[in-house]
Design an enzyme around this catalytic site. Structure first.
Site, PDB file in Angstrom:
ATOM      1  N   ASP A   1      -4.275   5.403   6.159  1.00  0.00           N
ATOM      2  CA  ASP A   1      -4.819   6.532   6.607  1.00  0.00           C
ATOM      3  C   ASP A   1      -5.819   6.123   7.821  1.00  0.00           C
ATOM      4  O   ASP A   1      -5.525   5.908   9.018  1.00  0.00           O
ATOM      5  CB  ASP A   1      -5.713   7.145   5.467  1.00  0.00           C
ATOM      6  CG  ASP A   1      -6.000   8.728   5.970  1.00  0.00           C
ATOM      7  OD1 ASP A   1      -6.164   9.111   7.179  1.00  0.00           O
ATOM      8  OD2 ASP A   1      -5.908   9.575   4.914  1.00  0.00           O
TER       9      ASP A   1
ATOM     10  N   ARG B   1       0.348  12.218  -9.509  1.00  0.00           N
ATOM     11  CA  ARG B   1       0.942  10.551  -9.319  1.00  0.00           C
ATOM     12  C   ARG B   1       2.158  10.541  -9.753  1.00  0.00           C
ATOM     13  O   ARG B   1       2.922   9.833  -9.564  1.00  0.00           O
ATOM     14  CB  ARG B   1      -0.133   9.596  -9.945  1.00  0.00           C
ATOM     15  CG  ARG B   1      -1.460   9.582  -9.239  1.00  0.00           C
ATOM     16  CD  ARG B   1      -2.044   8.176  -9.889  1.00  0.00           C
ATOM     17  NE  ARG B   1      -3.563   8.047  -9.718  1.00  0.00           N
ATOM     18  CZ  ARG B   1      -4.101   7.830  -8.511  1.00  0.00           C
ATOM     19  NH1 ARG B   1      -3.413   7.405  -7.691  1.00  0.00           N
ATOM     20  NH2 ARG B   1      -5.585   7.604  -8.564  1.00  0.00           N
TER      21      ARG B   1
ATOM     22  N   GLU C   1       0.785  -1.285  -0.101  1.00  0.00           N
ATOM     23  CA  GLU C   1       0.022   0.038  -0.054  1.00  0.00           C
ATOM     24  C   GLU C   1       0.826   1.152  -0.142  1.00  0.00           C
ATOM     25  O   GLU C   1       2.036   1.310   0.494  1.00  0.00           O
ATOM     26  CB  GLU C   1      -0.708  -0.140   1.135  1.00  0.00           C
ATOM     27  CG  GLU C   1      -2.450  -0.327   1.061  1.00  0.00           C
ATOM     28  CD  GLU C   1      -3.016   0.456   0.241  1.00  0.00           C
ATOM     29  OE1 GLU C   1      -2.602   1.390  -0.511  1.00  0.00           O
ATOM     30  OE2 GLU C   1      -4.328   0.495   0.322  1.00  0.00           O
ATOM     31  N   ASP C   2       0.292   2.178  -0.785  1.00  0.00           N
ATOM     32  CA  ASP C   2       1.034   3.826  -0.498  1.00  0.00           C
ATOM     33  C   ASP C   2       0.868   4.186   0.741  1.00  0.00           C
ATOM     34  O   ASP C   2       1.864   4.778   1.528  1.00  0.00           O
ATOM     35  CB  ASP C   2       0.515   4.350  -1.685  1.00  0.00           C
ATOM     36  CG  ASP C   2      -0.773   4.642  -1.762  1.00  0.00           C
ATOM     37  OD1 ASP C   2      -1.559   3.612  -1.746  1.00  0.00           O
ATOM     38  OD2 ASP C   2      -1.409   5.736  -1.902  1.00  0.00           O
TER      39      ASP C   2
ATOM     40  N   PHE D   1      -2.645  16.334   3.569  1.00  0.00           N
ATOM     41  CA  PHE D   1      -3.065  15.662   2.342  1.00  0.00           C
ATOM     42  C   PHE D   1      -1.716  15.569   1.596  1.00  0.00           C
ATOM     43  O   PHE D   1      -1.175  16.569   1.095  1.00  0.00           O
ATOM     44  CB  PHE D   1      -4.323  16.381   1.456  1.00  0.00           C
ATOM     45  CG  PHE D   1      -4.718  15.475   0.659  1.00  0.00           C
ATOM     46  CD1 PHE D   1      -5.852  14.652   0.892  1.00  0.00           C
ATOM     47  CD2 PHE D   1      -4.273  15.356  -0.549  1.00  0.00           C
ATOM     48  CE1 PHE D   1      -6.507  13.933   0.156  1.00  0.00           C
ATOM     49  CE2 PHE D   1      -4.953  14.590  -1.379  1.00  0.00           C
ATOM     50  CZ  PHE D   1      -6.217  13.536  -1.124  1.00  0.00           C
TER      51      PHE D   1
HETATM   52  C1  PRP Z   1      -5.834   5.479  -0.867  1.00  0.00           C
HETATM   53  C2  PRP Z   1      -4.815   4.699  -0.610  1.00  0.00           C
HETATM   54  C3  PRP Z   1      -5.240   3.642   0.317  1.00  0.00           C
HETATM   55  C4  PRP Z   1      -6.490   4.089   0.934  1.00  0.00           C
HETATM   56  C5  PRP Z   1      -6.064   4.614   2.491  1.00  0.00           C
HETATM   57  O1  PRP Z   1      -6.550   5.039  -1.898  1.00  0.00           O
HETATM   58  O2  PRP Z   1      -3.911   4.194  -1.621  1.00  0.00           O
HETATM   59  O3  PRP Z   1      -5.750   2.617  -0.521  1.00  0.00           O
HETATM   60  O4  PRP Z   1      -6.882   5.294   0.202  1.00  0.00           O
HETATM   61  O5  PRP Z   1      -7.012   5.164   2.988  1.00  0.00           O
HETATM   62  P1  PRP Z   1      -7.467   4.426   4.442  1.00  0.00           P
HETATM   63  O6  PRP Z   1      -6.691   3.956   5.215  1.00  0.00           O
HETATM   64  O7  PRP Z   1      -8.362   5.491   5.072  1.00  0.00           O
HETATM   65  O8  PRP Z   1      -8.629   3.459   3.867  1.00  0.00           O
HETATM   66  P2  PRP Z   1      -7.772   5.833  -2.748  1.00  0.00           P
HETATM   67  O9  PRP Z   1      -8.971   5.092  -2.466  1.00  0.00           O
HETATM   68  O10 PRP Z   1      -7.376   7.323  -2.655  1.00  0.00           O
HETATM   69  O11 PRP Z   1      -7.360   5.265  -4.307  1.00  0.00           O
HETATM   70  P3  PRP Z   1      -6.226   5.224  -5.356  1.00  0.00           P
HETATM   71  O12 PRP Z   1      -5.076   4.287  -4.648  1.00  0.00           O
HETATM   72  O13 PRP Z   1      -6.666   4.666  -6.575  1.00  0.00           O
HETATM   73  O14 PRP Z   1      -5.834   6.715  -5.567  1.00  0.00           O
END
Ligand code: PRP
Length: 174
Positions: free
Chosen positions: A101, A163, A97-98, A150
């Site tokens: 949150d 990105r 995961e990136d 953010f």
């Molecule tokens: C982001 C990120 C994680 C998630 C984290 O994805 O890549 O998957 O949110 O948030 P959380 O811990 O509050 O669940 P996003 O839904 O923005 O999609 P993306 O990776 O396609 O940009």
């Protein structure tokens, strides 16, 4: 949201963190095959760099969950929009995961993948925004713990922008 970008981590800092994480994963699995489950889209750049630093045998597959839509706050709703093509039963699996949150995405994903009975299931996240956690979940391999704010770049977007940035930035509201 409009704002200016303030750099949090440059390419060198990210590269060093990626090497450290890949080193730890390589050591922990001691030459056994690991399947990386990369969570689209945000983790694509991190995943490719992490793979290049891995020492043992590695496979990669991609999964996509929708949680945020185009908003900047979590909806609490997590749905699977693209599934894996790999059977993970009995395999060593690392979710890539990136960012963690609220933790809602990873908790849902972890539960979904655990139901498929992997041999081990670990979590590797480049960024951990601990202050925002709503559910109890921890990364096993974490690059950086960051403050609330953010973040964009290195695969992470704001409304699909940024990105492509090689560094990681926080968007500061004007
Ligand atoms: C982001 C990120 C994680 C998630 C984290 O994805 O890549 O998957 O949110 O948030 P959380 O811990 O509050 O669940 P996003 O839904 O923005 O999609 P993306 O990776 O396609 O940009």
């Amino acid at each position: 949201m409009t704002g200016t970008l303030r750099q949090l981590f440059d390419e060198k800092a990210i590269r060093d963190a990626v090497k450290r994480l890949a080193g730890a994963i390589s050591r922990d699995f001691g030459g056994q095959e690991v399947i990386f489950v990369s969570v689209l889209k945000g983790a694509f750049m991190f995943t490719s760099d992490l793979l290049r630093e891995m020492k043992g045998p590695v496979k990669v597959d991609f999964i996509r969950v929708a949680s945020y839509g185009s908003n900047t706050t979590t909806s609490g709703q997590v749905t699977l929009t693209k599934d894996l093509e790999t059977d993970i039963k009995g395999r060593h699996v690392v979710i890539v995961e990136d960012i963690i949150d609220s933790g809602l995405t990873l908790r849902a994903l972890r539960d979904m993948l655990l139901a498929r009975q992997p041999r081990t299931l670990k979590i590797c996240a480049l960024l951990d925004k601990r202050a925002r956690r709503e559910v109890e979940i921890e990364g096993d391999y974490v690059g950086f713990t960051i403050e609330d704010g953010f973040v964009v770049g290195y695969g992470i977007d704001y409304a699909e922008q940024y990105r492509n940035l090689p560094g990681i930035y926080v968007v500061e509201e004007e």
